[in-house]
Enzyme design. Structure first.
Site, PDB file in Angstrom:
ATOM      1  N   GLU A  27       0.852  -1.175  -0.063  1.00 51.35           N
ATOM      2  CA  GLU A  27       0.023   0.498  -0.494  1.00 51.35           C
ATOM      3  C   GLU A  27       1.106   0.934  -0.329  1.00 51.35           C
ATOM      4  O   GLU A  27       2.100   1.158   0.541  1.00 51.35           O
ATOM      5  CB  GLU A  27      -1.198  -0.079   1.382  1.00 51.35           C
ATOM      6  CG  GLU A  27      -1.960   1.659   0.751  1.00 51.35           C
ATOM      7  CD  GLU A  27      -2.448   1.182   2.233  1.00 51.35           C
ATOM      8  OE1 GLU A  27      -3.415   0.234   3.024  1.00 51.35           O
ATOM      9  OE2 GLU A  27      -3.979   2.141   2.502  1.00 51.35           O
ATOM     10  N   ASN A 172     -12.255  -0.924  -1.043  1.00 50.88           N
ATOM     11  CA  ASN A 172     -11.646  -1.171  -0.182  1.00 50.88           C
ATOM     12  C   ASN A 172     -12.457  -0.955   1.495  1.00 50.88           C
ATOM     13  O   ASN A 172     -12.845   0.358   1.522  1.00 50.88           O
ATOM     14  CB  ASN A 172     -10.235  -0.704   0.244  1.00 50.88           C
ATOM     15  CG  ASN A 172      -9.141  -1.524   1.438  1.00 50.88           C
ATOM     16  OD1 ASN A 172      -9.060  -1.898   1.716  1.00 50.88           O
ATOM     17  ND2 ASN A 172      -9.128  -0.069   2.740  1.00 50.88           N
ATOM     18  N   GLU A 173     -12.699  -1.981   2.168  1.00 48.09           N
ATOM     19  CA  GLU A 173     -13.399  -1.237   3.369  1.00 48.09           C
ATOM     20  C   GLU A 173     -14.443  -0.632   3.118  1.00 48.09           C
ATOM     21  O   GLU A 173     -14.074   0.894   4.709  1.00 48.09           O
ATOM     22  CB  GLU A 173     -12.171  -0.634   4.520  1.00 48.09           C
ATOM     23  CG  GLU A 173     -11.095  -2.276   4.740  1.00 48.09           C
ATOM     24  CD  GLU A 173     -10.531  -2.370   5.819  1.00 48.09           C
ATOM     25  OE1 GLU A 173      -9.756  -1.234   6.500  1.00 48.09           O
ATOM     26  OE2 GLU A 173      -9.941  -3.209   6.696  1.00 48.09           O
ATOM     27  N   TYR A 244      -7.377  -8.810  11.961  1.00 48.80           N
ATOM     28  CA  TYR A 244      -6.328  -7.625  12.403  1.00 48.80           C
ATOM     29  C   TYR A 244      -5.788  -8.380  13.976  1.00 48.80           C
ATOM     30  O   TYR A 244      -7.189  -8.337  14.567  1.00 48.80           O
ATOM     31  CB  TYR A 244      -5.297  -6.611  12.632  1.00 48.80           C
ATOM     32  CG  TYR A 244      -5.262  -6.227  10.605  1.00 48.80           C
ATOM     33  CD1 TYR A 244      -4.199  -6.209  10.421  1.00 48.80           C
ATOM     34  CD2 TYR A 244      -6.566  -5.251  10.076  1.00 48.80           C
ATOM     35  CE1 TYR A 244      -3.512  -6.211   9.094  1.00 48.80           C
ATOM     36  CE2 TYR A 244      -5.507  -5.097   8.829  1.00 48.80           C
ATOM     37  CZ  TYR A 244      -4.709  -5.007   8.521  1.00 48.80           C
ATOM     38  OH  TYR A 244      -4.230  -4.836   7.149  1.00 48.80           O
ATOM     39  N   GLU A 292      -6.422  -8.966   3.590  1.00 52.80           N
ATOM     40  CA  GLU A 292      -6.050  -8.567   4.615  1.00 52.80           C
ATOM     41  C   GLU A 292      -5.768  -8.631   6.200  1.00 52.80           C
ATOM     42  O   GLU A 292      -6.945  -9.534   6.460  1.00 52.80           O
ATOM     43  CB  GLU A 292      -6.706  -6.401   5.263  1.00 52.80           C
ATOM     44  CG  GLU A 292      -6.176  -6.088   3.808  1.00 52.80           C
ATOM     45  CD  GLU A 292      -6.397  -4.147   4.579  1.00 52.80           C
ATOM     46  OE1 GLU A 292      -5.575  -4.220   6.096  1.00 52.80           O
ATOM     47  OE2 GLU A 292      -6.459  -3.407   3.440  1.00 52.80           O
ATOM     48  N   GLN A 350       1.501  -6.336   5.560  1.00 58.77           N
ATOM     49  CA  GLN A 350       1.595  -6.295   4.293  1.00 58.77           C
ATOM     50  C   GLN A 350       3.219  -6.029   4.587  1.00 58.77           C
ATOM     51  O   GLN A 350       3.170  -7.356   4.590  1.00 58.77           O
ATOM     52  CB  GLN A 350       2.224  -4.250   4.038  1.00 58.77           C
ATOM     53  CG  GLN A 350       0.707  -3.866   4.311  1.00 58.77           C
ATOM     54  CD  GLN A 350       0.175  -2.540   3.807  1.00 58.77           C
ATOM     55  OE1 GLN A 350       1.139  -1.739   3.317  1.00 58.77           O
ATOM     56  NE2 GLN A 350      -1.224  -1.098   3.934  1.00 58.77           N
TER      57      GLN A 350
HETATM   58  O1  AHR Z   1      -2.997  -2.595   6.225  1.00 57.86           O
HETATM   59  C1  AHR Z   1      -3.597  -1.411   7.133  1.00 57.86           C
HETATM   60  C2  AHR Z   1      -4.702  -0.746   6.861  1.00 57.86           C
HETATM   61  O2  AHR Z   1      -5.802  -1.925   7.302  1.00 57.86           O
HETATM   62  C3  AHR Z   1      -5.106  -0.822   5.307  1.00 57.86           C
HETATM   63  O3  AHR Z   1      -5.272   0.746   4.233  1.00 57.86           O
HETATM   64  C4  AHR Z   1      -6.909  -0.553   5.294  1.00 57.86           C
HETATM   65  O4  AHR Z   1      -7.650  -1.294   4.132  1.00 57.86           O
HETATM   66  C5  AHR Z   1      -6.915  -1.823   6.624  1.00 57.86           C
HETATM   67  O5  AHR Z   1      -7.823  -1.183   7.639  1.00 57.86           O
END
Ligand code: AHR
Length: 498
Positions: A27, A172-173, A244, A292, A350
């Site tokens: 990114e 995205n999201e 995450y 992600e 990433q």
């Molecule tokens: O990977 C970091 C961020 O996490 C990305 O930009 C976003 O899509 C997610 O919230």
């Protein structure tokens, strides 16, 4: 010492190993692109400015696909800013990361970098501030050989051959209120459907990913997927999941159970998609793009104040991973493999510097974080078919994820080898694992490695890059096959014919 048993049987086949399970993500965020993959003047940089040390580590990591250019960044991105002569490219505010984007790198450079790295590019279009037309323009620029305004411009910009990008993320999201152009599920579903329909008029064979939920704790989780798929079911191939995890309040045992959430996430999305398909009377199955996933100490990031200025390539999200983070990441890889019947693609978020397995110093060294190792080992050894294994072992209770087994495991098998990937989640006890592999015929443990450390918070640094690396595990014996897995460990056990 805890005791565990596990049976490996080729009849317990889940699906073929999907190469795209081993994707990552680049990114325009912090130092992922600038001083990450690209740094003209760096001692290892090629004539285009790509860092040779990062390219070598990317190849070693075994990455197959790379998602680009975001992430939150893409929802405010004008892709045309990043093409043509560099001196004419505009500098722009990047609202997502409160930075200045110089646009030195754009789609042409990124695709060239993926060719050097031997990777498949996966492109995201901006459905935050933009829509159908800009997505079509980008697709025409990338994939039409020549003879139209956008494709001729690509040729004039030096890319004679089309980029031929097969996989496209529709935004995205978009479920997240932090996203530029955040939408309701219905609004997004309609826009994604119209974008997909028009993109397919250019190329019906594209693989299109609709945005799913940004996490299983989103208030719209489940209903978001249902609504978006009601609008897009016949037009997309995959739906995304993002997740995450981090250790919270010093609860390491709880953190090591985070794959339970990923399991629940995947199962819920698959059931929701199948329910929409059933309502529509469709025989088509939607796959999951877990595009992600990672360990991310997001709570530290969220409590940091925004900078007073708009810096270029600031140090953002540079999490410095320890052994336990790598083991948690190993449980997530195991989970993705266990669901290979429906998870068709995944991206570790990433690749470089930003919550990444590879770190760099500007002008200096590059090194492997602890998390590099489970990913690289799985990418190298997971071949052929995924086999389901269900360890018989003790379990423990966690506050966040309920009761989980101490061992989390999956196996893969091709003509040459059967490989078991196993994590011991116990924070205190080794596990003696007995393997019942009779269904494979006469086999022996040909090789076993373990990623563990007396200090579960040990890290790799530029000065000590190999503090935490996989090391041979010599504890195994045959008849019966047994091996000892240390507490908080990631293990790769290769079985070959005896
Ligand atoms: O990977 C970091 C961020 O996490 C990305 O930009 C976003 O899509 C997610 O919230």
């Amino acid at each position: 010492m805890l005791q565990a048993q596990l049976t490996i049987d080729p009849a317990h086949r889940v699906a073929p190993v999907r190469p795209r399970t081993f994707g990552t993500f680049v990114e325009h965020l912090g130092r992922c692109v600038y001083t990450g993959i690209y740094e003209p003047g760096h001692p290892t940089a090629d004539e285009e400015g790509f860092r040779g040390d990062v390219l070598a580590l990317t190849r070693e990591l075994g990455v197959t696909t790379v998602r680009y250019p975001g992430g939150n960044f893409v929802s405010g991105y004008r892709w045309e800013d990043g093409i043509g002569p560099r001196e004419r490219r505009p500098r722009r505010l990047d609202l997502a990361w409160h930075s200045t984007e110089t646009n030195e790198i754009g789609v042409d450079e990124f695709v060239r970098w993926t060719r050097l790295a031997g990777l498949e590019p996966m492109m995201a279009v901006n459905l935050g501030t933009r829509g159908v037309q800009e997505a079509l323009d980008l697709l025409e620029y990338c994939n039409i050989p020549s003879g139209t305004a956008w494709s001729d411009l690509r040729v004039a910009n030096g890319a004679k051959e089309p980029h031929n990008i097969r996989m496209w993320c529709l935004g995205n999201e978009m479920d997240g209120p932090w996203q530029i152009g955040h939408k309701t599920a219905r609004e997004y579903g309609r826009l994604a459907a119209e974008t997909a329909r028009a993109m397919r008029m250019i190329d019906p064979g594209l693989e299109l990913v609709a945005c799913g939920s940004s996490g299983s704790s989103m208030p719209t989780f489940g209903t978001w997927e249902a609504t978006v798929l009601e609008e897009t079911y016949d037009l997309v191939d995959l739906i995304s999941c993002h997740a995450y995890y981090e250790e919270k309040n010093g609860d390491l045992a709880g953190f090591l159970a985070c794959a339970a959430d990923m399991e629940h996430f995947i199962s819920t999305v698959v059931s929701t998609a199948d329910q929409v398909g059933a309502k529509l009377g469709s025989s088509k199955k939607i796959s999951v793009s877990f595009d992600e996933w990672n360990v991310w100490y997001m709570s530290r990031f969220q409590s940091a104040p925004p900078p007073p200025d708009w810096p270029v390539a600031p140090r953002l999200l540079e999490d410095h991973y320890h052994l336990a983070d790598a083991v948690a990441l190993g449980t997530l890889i195991i989970t993705l493999l266990r669901h290979s019947d429906r998870v068709a693609a995944a991206c570790l978020a990433q690749l470089v510097n930003v919550i990444a397995p590879i770190m760099t110093e500007p002008g200096g060294r590059a090194w492997r974080q602890t998390t590099f190792h489970p990913f690289a080992q799985a990418a190298r050894h997971a071949k052929g078919e995924v086999l389901r294994v269900e360890p018989v072992c003790p379990s423990y209770e966690t506050a966040e994820f309920g009761r989980v087994p101490v061992l989390h495991a999956v196996a893969t098998r091709d003509e040459a080898d059967t490989v078991l990937f196993a994590v011991n989640r116990s924070v205190s006890d080794p596990v003696e694992l007995e393997l019942d592999a009779r269904a494979l015929g006469p086999v022996r443990i040909a090789e076993a490695t373990t990623l563990a450390d007396e200090d579960v918070y040990a890290r790799n640094t530029a000065d000590d890059p190999d503090r935490v690396i996989p090391r041979p595990n010599t504890s195994h014996r045959s008849d019966p096959l047994k091996i000892v897995l240390p507490p908080v460990s990631w293990n790769v056990i290769r079985l070959a014919r005896a």
